[in-house]
Scaffold this motif. Structure first.
Motif, PDB file in Angstrom:
ATOM      1  N   ARG A  67      21.105  18.586  -1.396  1.00  0.00           N
ATOM      2  CA  ARG A  67      21.579  18.597   0.085  1.00  0.00           C
ATOM      3  C   ARG A  67      22.027  20.054   0.182  1.00  0.00           C
ATOM      4  O   ARG A  67      22.558  20.383   1.398  1.00  0.00           O
ATOM      5  CB  ARG A  67      22.956  17.829   0.126  1.00  0.00           C
ATOM      6  CG  ARG A  67      22.485  16.187   0.192  1.00  0.00           C
ATOM      7  CD  ARG A  67      21.722  15.909   1.112  1.00  0.00           C
ATOM      8  NE  ARG A  67      21.562  14.569   1.453  1.00  0.00           N
ATOM      9  CZ  ARG A  67      20.051  13.871   0.935  1.00  0.00           C
ATOM     10  NH1 ARG A  67      19.116  14.556   0.833  1.00  0.00           N
ATOM     11  NH2 ARG A  67      20.131  12.652   0.948  1.00  0.00           N
ATOM     12  N   THR A  68      21.335  20.932  -0.410  1.00  0.00           N
ATOM     13  CA  THR A  68      21.323  22.499   0.243  1.00  0.00           C
ATOM     14  C   THR A  68      19.870  22.722   0.567  1.00  0.00           C
ATOM     15  O   THR A  68      19.056  22.252   0.278  1.00  0.00           O
ATOM     16  CB  THR A  68      21.762  23.290  -0.768  1.00  0.00           C
ATOM     17  OG1 THR A  68      20.976  23.379  -2.155  1.00  0.00           O
ATOM     18  CG2 THR A  68      23.279  23.202  -1.158  1.00  0.00           C
ATOM     19  N   PHE A  69      19.594  23.795   0.741  1.00  0.00           N
ATOM     20  CA  PHE A  69      18.420  24.431   1.533  1.00  0.00           C
ATOM     21  C   PHE A  69      17.049  24.001   0.526  1.00  0.00           C
ATOM     22  O   PHE A  69      17.088  24.253  -0.700  1.00  0.00           O
ATOM     23  CB  PHE A  69      18.231  25.866   1.729  1.00  0.00           C
ATOM     24  CG  PHE A  69      19.308  26.604   2.444  1.00  0.00           C
ATOM     25  CD1 PHE A  69      19.667  26.071   3.768  1.00  0.00           C
ATOM     26  CD2 PHE A  69      20.300  27.196   1.949  1.00  0.00           C
ATOM     27  CE1 PHE A  69      20.452  26.591   4.673  1.00  0.00           C
ATOM     28  CE2 PHE A  69      21.388  27.589   2.836  1.00  0.00           C
ATOM     29  CZ  PHE A  69      21.670  27.165   4.082  1.00  0.00           C
ATOM     30  N   ILE A  70      16.004  23.503   1.114  1.00  0.00           N
ATOM     31  CA  ILE A  70      15.073  22.805   0.573  1.00  0.00           C
ATOM     32  C   ILE A  70      13.731  23.872   0.623  1.00  0.00           C
ATOM     33  O   ILE A  70      13.415  24.407   1.795  1.00  0.00           O
ATOM     34  CB  ILE A  70      14.450  21.538   0.940  1.00  0.00           C
ATOM     35  CG1 ILE A  70      15.619  20.739   0.997  1.00  0.00           C
ATOM     36  CG2 ILE A  70      13.090  21.161   0.144  1.00  0.00           C
ATOM     37  CD1 ILE A  70      16.147  19.985  -0.261  1.00  0.00           C
ATOM     38  N   PRO A  71      13.294  24.282  -0.529  1.00  0.00           N
ATOM     39  CA  PRO A  71      12.155  25.310  -0.551  1.00  0.00           C
ATOM     40  C   PRO A  71      10.993  24.521   0.277  1.00  0.00           C
ATOM     41  O   PRO A  71      10.875  23.433   0.434  1.00  0.00           O
ATOM     42  CB  PRO A  71      11.727  25.112  -2.168  1.00  0.00           C
ATOM     43  CG  PRO A  71      12.748  24.991  -2.858  1.00  0.00           C
ATOM     44  CD  PRO A  71      13.585  23.893  -1.992  1.00  0.00           C
ATOM     45  N   SER A 114      12.454  29.759   5.661  1.00  0.00           N
ATOM     46  CA  SER A 114      11.529  30.614   4.702  1.00  0.00           C
ATOM     47  C   SER A 114      12.038  30.545   3.201  1.00  0.00           C
ATOM     48  O   SER A 114      13.351  30.558   3.125  1.00  0.00           O
ATOM     49  CB  SER A 114      11.091  31.917   5.228  1.00  0.00           C
ATOM     50  OG  SER A 114      12.278  32.646   5.058  1.00  0.00           O
ATOM     51  N   ASP A 115      11.191  30.609   2.507  1.00  0.00           N
ATOM     52  CA  ASP A 115      11.636  30.584   1.008  1.00  0.00           C
ATOM     53  C   ASP A 115      12.508  31.996   0.799  1.00  0.00           C
ATOM     54  O   ASP A 115      13.490  31.864   0.001  1.00  0.00           O
ATOM     55  CB  ASP A 115      10.590  30.703   0.022  1.00  0.00           C
ATOM     56  CG  ASP A 115       9.768  29.171  -0.067  1.00  0.00           C
ATOM     57  OD1 ASP A 115      10.624  28.166   0.297  1.00  0.00           O
ATOM     58  OD2 ASP A 115       8.886  29.113  -0.856  1.00  0.00           O
ATOM     59  N   ASP A 116      12.169  33.177   1.437  1.00  0.00           N
ATOM     60  CA  ASP A 116      12.844  34.405   1.305  1.00  0.00           C
ATOM     61  C   ASP A 116      14.340  34.205   1.696  1.00  0.00           C
ATOM     62  O   ASP A 116      15.168  34.753   1.174  1.00  0.00           O
ATOM     63  CB  ASP A 116      12.083  35.468   1.961  1.00  0.00           C
ATOM     64  CG  ASP A 116      10.779  35.958   1.289  1.00  0.00           C
ATOM     65  OD1 ASP A 116      10.700  35.718   0.082  1.00  0.00           O
ATOM     66  OD2 ASP A 116       9.825  36.481   1.798  1.00  0.00           O
ATOM     67  N   SER A 117      14.277  33.680   2.880  1.00  0.00           N
ATOM     68  CA  SER A 117      15.636  33.443   3.518  1.00  0.00           C
ATOM     69  C   SER A 117      16.537  32.542   2.752  1.00  0.00           C
ATOM     70  O   SER A 117      17.793  32.826   2.399  1.00  0.00           O
ATOM     71  CB  SER A 117      15.668  32.820   5.012  1.00  0.00           C
ATOM     72  OG  SER A 117      16.624  32.457   5.482  1.00  0.00           O
ATOM     73  N   ILE A 118      15.896  31.437   2.051  1.00  0.00           N
ATOM     74  CA  ILE A 118      16.608  30.518   1.320  1.00  0.00           C
ATOM     75  C   ILE A 118      17.119  31.218   0.015  1.00  0.00           C
ATOM     76  O   ILE A 118      18.195  31.092  -0.334  1.00  0.00           O
ATOM     77  CB  ILE A 118      15.639  29.363   0.792  1.00  0.00           C
ATOM     78  CG1 ILE A 118      15.536  28.278   1.922  1.00  0.00           C
ATOM     79  CG2 ILE A 118      16.269  28.556  -0.428  1.00  0.00           C
ATOM     80  CD1 ILE A 118      14.518  27.530   1.579  1.00  0.00           C
ATOM     81  N   MET A 119      16.260  32.195  -0.518  1.00  0.00           N
ATOM     82  CA  MET A 119      16.667  32.822  -1.853  1.00  0.00           C
ATOM     83  C   MET A 119      17.836  33.672  -1.364  1.00  0.00           C
ATOM     84  O   MET A 119      18.876  33.887  -2.358  1.00  0.00           O
ATOM     85  CB  MET A 119      15.660  33.789  -2.465  1.00  0.00           C
ATOM     86  CG  MET A 119      14.445  32.842  -3.104  1.00  0.00           C
ATOM     87  SD  MET A 119      15.232  31.655  -4.332  1.00  0.00           S
ATOM     88  CE  MET A 119      16.064  32.719  -5.423  1.00  0.00           C
ATOM     89  N   GLY A 120      17.885  34.413  -0.225  1.00  0.00           N
ATOM     90  CA  GLY A 120      19.107  35.308   0.432  1.00  0.00           C
ATOM     91  C   GLY A 120      20.226  34.445   0.275  1.00  0.00           C
ATOM     92  O   GLY A 120      21.270  34.803  -0.082  1.00  0.00           O
TER      93      GLY A 120
END
Length: 365
Positions: free
Chosen positions: A254-258, A187-193
């Motif tokens: 190549r890191t987490f994608i929104p 999730s976007d919240d998890s990615i921001m974390g």
């Protein structure tokens, strides 16, 4: 840099980086023209491969990859064929984990798959892209035909083939405990974390050192302190990351994608509005019907963008790619044609940012 509105040309990974720059930063990129791409080659290893055929890069007039071969049209007008199975050994490692063929987060995607000789396949993905194509048709920059069902099936088949093969490579990498972050369904919240706790050291361990770096230069551009430099090998940092800076990790393709940018692997060519087969009425140089050149010509001629971010060849080193910003259509025409190797495409934007900062400082003095 607000006075700059830039049209960018790039491969799927470069377009993803541009999309992440738009998502996380105040980016000057306004229009994204994405290329179809199966893979790219290491320039250095390509030079070595050519030696086996008693050839040099300077001998080559044009590259073309199709029907299982790399075709080299020489300046002598001879053609040399290298089996793609043999050329596979010089493919860059990061290409083996890419599951995008058609630059799915672009405004317009362009390639040759599915279209007849002299024509290009064009995928309209956004309203902005549709406006550009409609305008180019109206002003007679391009002509279009409907994309047939058989052409669409071929494009989907090839795109699905790339997805399936490279998902296997991703699975193998992760079995070896090498995480492929950009394919994680978070999730976007998890990615921001994740981003809030990451810096260049995390980028290096999760992307650079495991052969996933695409050499795009987004990290170099985004670094607010100018600590990251990227050359022909990989990004390097001089100094230490400022506390609470996570820019390089955030914008890397190549890191987490929104969630709104993430590839849906069940859709071989991604989301789109329309697929057409297109021919230029203005230019004949380059590949894929010169559609990229023609669309940039339309954008610059109509002041829709101020500059184009393109990849040209070095004059002193045959077929060595480098990125540049230009507003001159003759330079765009000169740069036409696929290079089949990569360069830090965002480096000119870094230079633009530095010039803007210098101007601001000068005005303050």
């Amino acid at each position: 840099m607000s006075e700059h509105k830039i049209a960018m040309v790039g491969t799927p990974c470069e377009i993803m980086a541009a999309s992440k720059l738009q998502h996380y930063t105040d980016s000057p990129i306004d229009v994204k023209l994405g290329l179809f791409c199966m893979e790219n080659f290491s320039y250095k290893y390509f030079v070595n491969l050519l030696k086996e055929y008693d050839l040099k890069m300077d001998d080559i007039e044009k590259f073309q990859i199709e029907k299982g071969f790399v075709f080299l049209l020489l300046k002598t007008k001879e053609t040399v064929r290298i089996p793609l199975s043999e050329a596979k050994r010089i493919i860059r490692k990061n290409c083996n984990i890419c599951v995008e063929l058609t630059s799915e987060t672009s405004d317009i995607s362009i390639g040759s798959i599915g279209s007849e000789d002299g024509w290009s396949t064009l995928i309209i993905r956004t309203e902005k892209g549709e406006e550009i194509v409609d305008g180019a048709i109206e002003q007679k920059f391009i002509e279009v035909k409907d994309f047939s069902d058989s052409q669409f099936k071929l494009l989907n088949k090839i795109a699905q083939s790339k997805i399936s093969k490279n998902l296997e490579d991703i699975e193998e990498r992760e079995f070896l405990a090498r995480p492929v972050l950009y394919q994680r369904q978070k999730s976007d919240d998890s990615i921001m974390g994740e981003i809030s706790g990451a810096n260049f050291m995390d980028l290096r361990s999760n992307v650079i050192d495991v052969g996933a770096c695409v050499l795009c230069g987004a990290c170099e551009y985004a670094c607010p302190e100018g600590l990251i430099t990227i050359d022909d090998t990989k990004p390097r940092m001089k100094g230490e990351c400022p506390e609470d800076c996570h820019a390089c990790f955030a914008v890397c393709p190549r890191t987490f994608i929104p969630e709104d940018l993430r590839n849906d692997n069940s859709k071989p060519i991604g989301d789109f509005m329309k697929v057409l087969t297109v021919k230029s009425l203005k230019h004949t140089q380059g590949q894929d019907g010169s559609i990229v050149t023609t669309l940039i010509d339309y954008l610059l001629t109509n002041d829709i963008v101020t500059e184009a971010l393109i990849v040209d060849k070095e004059d002193h080193l045959a077929w060595k790619p480098y990125a540049k910003l230009t507003s001159a259509i003759d330079e765009v025409v000169k740069s036409g044609g696929t290079k089949y190797s990569v360069c830090p495409v965002f480096k000119p934007l870094r230079n633009l940012k530095e010039e803007s900062l210098e101007n601001i400082e000068g005005e303050a003095d």
